[in-house]
Design a protein around this motif. Structure first.
Motif, PDB file in Angstrom:
ATOM      1  N   GLY A  10       0.820  -1.200   0.000  1.00 10.24           N
ATOM      2  CA  GLY A  10       0.000   0.000   0.000  1.00 10.24           C
ATOM      3  C   GLY A  10       0.849   1.242   0.000  1.00 10.24           C
ATOM      4  O   GLY A  10       2.044   1.195  -0.305  1.00 10.24           O
ATOM      5  N   SER A  11       0.216   2.349   0.324  1.00  8.58           N
ATOM      6  CA  SER A  11       0.894   3.646   0.359  1.00  8.58           C
ATOM      7  C   SER A  11       1.042   4.107   1.801  1.00  8.58           C
ATOM      8  O   SER A  11       0.109   3.965   2.597  1.00  8.58           O
ATOM      9  CB  SER A  11       0.102   4.674  -0.436  1.00  8.58           C
ATOM     10  N   GLN A  13       3.341   7.153   4.399  1.00 18.73           N
ATOM     11  CA  GLN A  13       4.233   8.303   4.467  1.00 18.73           C
ATOM     12  C   GLN A  13       5.616   7.876   4.982  1.00 18.73           C
ATOM     13  O   GLN A  13       5.734   6.868   5.679  1.00 18.73           O
ATOM     14  CB  GLN A  13       3.647   9.376   5.380  1.00 18.73           C
ATOM     15  N   SER A  87      11.448   6.839   1.193  1.00 20.05           N
ATOM     16  CA  SER A  87      10.984   6.918  -0.193  1.00 20.05           C
ATOM     17  C   SER A  87      11.712   5.913  -1.079  1.00 20.05           C
ATOM     18  O   SER A  87      11.125   5.370  -2.019  1.00 20.05           O
ATOM     19  CB  SER A  87      11.158   8.335  -0.730  1.00 20.05           C
ATOM     20  N   THR A  90      10.280   2.427  -1.972  1.00 20.87           N
ATOM     21  CA  THR A  90       9.204   2.287  -2.940  1.00 20.87           C
ATOM     22  C   THR A  90       9.586   1.291  -4.026  1.00 20.87           C
ATOM     23  O   THR A  90      10.632   1.431  -4.668  1.00 20.87           O
ATOM     24  CB  THR A  90       8.867   3.644  -3.577  1.00 20.87           C
ATOM     25  N   GLN A 113       2.651  -3.843  -4.451  1.00 24.90           N
ATOM     26  CA  GLN A 113       3.253  -2.513  -4.546  1.00 24.90           C
ATOM     27  C   GLN A 113       3.363  -1.861  -3.173  1.00 24.90           C
ATOM     28  O   GLN A 113       2.391  -1.843  -2.404  1.00 24.90           O
ATOM     29  CB  GLN A 113       2.413  -1.620  -5.465  1.00 24.90           C
ATOM     30  N   VAL A 114       4.529  -1.320  -2.892  1.00 19.20           N
ATOM     31  CA  VAL A 114       4.747  -0.495  -1.703  1.00 19.20           C
ATOM     32  C   VAL A 114       5.188   0.883  -2.170  1.00 19.20           C
ATOM     33  O   VAL A 114       6.176   1.002  -2.899  1.00 19.20           O
ATOM     34  CB  VAL A 114       5.807  -1.115  -0.777  1.00 19.20           C
ATOM     35  N   THR A 115       4.453   1.902  -1.765  1.00 17.03           N
ATOM     36  CA  THR A 115       4.775   3.271  -2.145  1.00 17.03           C
ATOM     37  C   THR A 115       4.957   4.106  -0.887  1.00 17.03           C
ATOM     38  O   THR A 115       4.069   4.153  -0.032  1.00 17.03           O
ATOM     39  CB  THR A 115       3.666   3.875  -3.006  1.00 17.03           C
ATOM     40  N   VAL A 116       6.112   4.734  -0.765  1.00 17.19           N
ATOM     41  CA  VAL A 116       6.416   5.590   0.376  1.00 17.19           C
ATOM     42  C   VAL A 116       6.559   7.009  -0.142  1.00 17.19           C
ATOM     43  O   VAL A 116       7.489   7.326  -0.880  1.00 17.19           O
ATOM     44  CB  VAL A 116       7.697   5.143   1.090  1.00 17.19           C
ATOM     45  N   SER A 117       5.611   7.843   0.242  1.00 17.28           N
ATOM     46  CA  SER A 117       5.583   9.199  -0.296  1.00 17.28           C
ATOM     47  C   SER A 117       4.836  10.120   0.652  1.00 17.28           C
ATOM     48  O   SER A 117       3.871   9.707   1.296  1.00 17.28           O
ATOM     49  CB  SER A 117       4.906   9.201  -1.661  1.00 17.28           C
TER      50      SER A 117
END
Length: 118
Positions: A10-11, A13, A87, A90, A113-117
């Motif tokens: 997932g997404s 911070q 980040s 990701t 999916q791994v999203t770091v944002s």
């Protein structure tokens, strides 16, 4: 037939946490070294962490102290706890079952999916 099914991506911070899971079907889990790999856009797939049947772990240098790999041989599931995400973490994360010593097979999940944002 071996199937590896990842979940938990997932997404998040920067500084956050995620826990990935990989459920394995088939009979190889108890004898296989399990691992997590990742592939960022435009980059090669790289090792993140592995865990042997005896519980010995190995980590890529950039994740040491932040990620923890574990396995539950009864549930045939391997986990990746990811803390203090950055980040640069990701990527698409893939579960791997290395059964080459026995069957010659090296099996992969479909990826999560791994999203770091921020």
């Amino acid at each position: 037939q071996v199937q590896l099914v990842e979940s938990g991506g997932g997404s998040v911070q920067p500084g956050g946490s995620l826990r990935l899971s990989c459920a394995a079907s088939g009979s190889i889990f108890s004898r296989s070294t399990m691992g997590w790999y990742r592939q960022a856009p435009g980059k090669r797939r790289e090792l993140v962490a592995t865990i042997t049947t005896g519980g010995t772990t190995n980590y890529e240098d950039s994740v040491k102290g932040r990620f923890t790999i574990s396995r539950d041989n009864v549930q045939r599931t391997v986990y990746l706890q990811m803390n203090s995400l950055k980040s640069e973490d990701t990527a698409v994360y893939y579960c791997n079952a290395d059964d080459r010593e026995y069957s010659g097979g090296n099996f992969w999940g479909q990826g999560t999916q791994v999203t770091v944002s921020s």
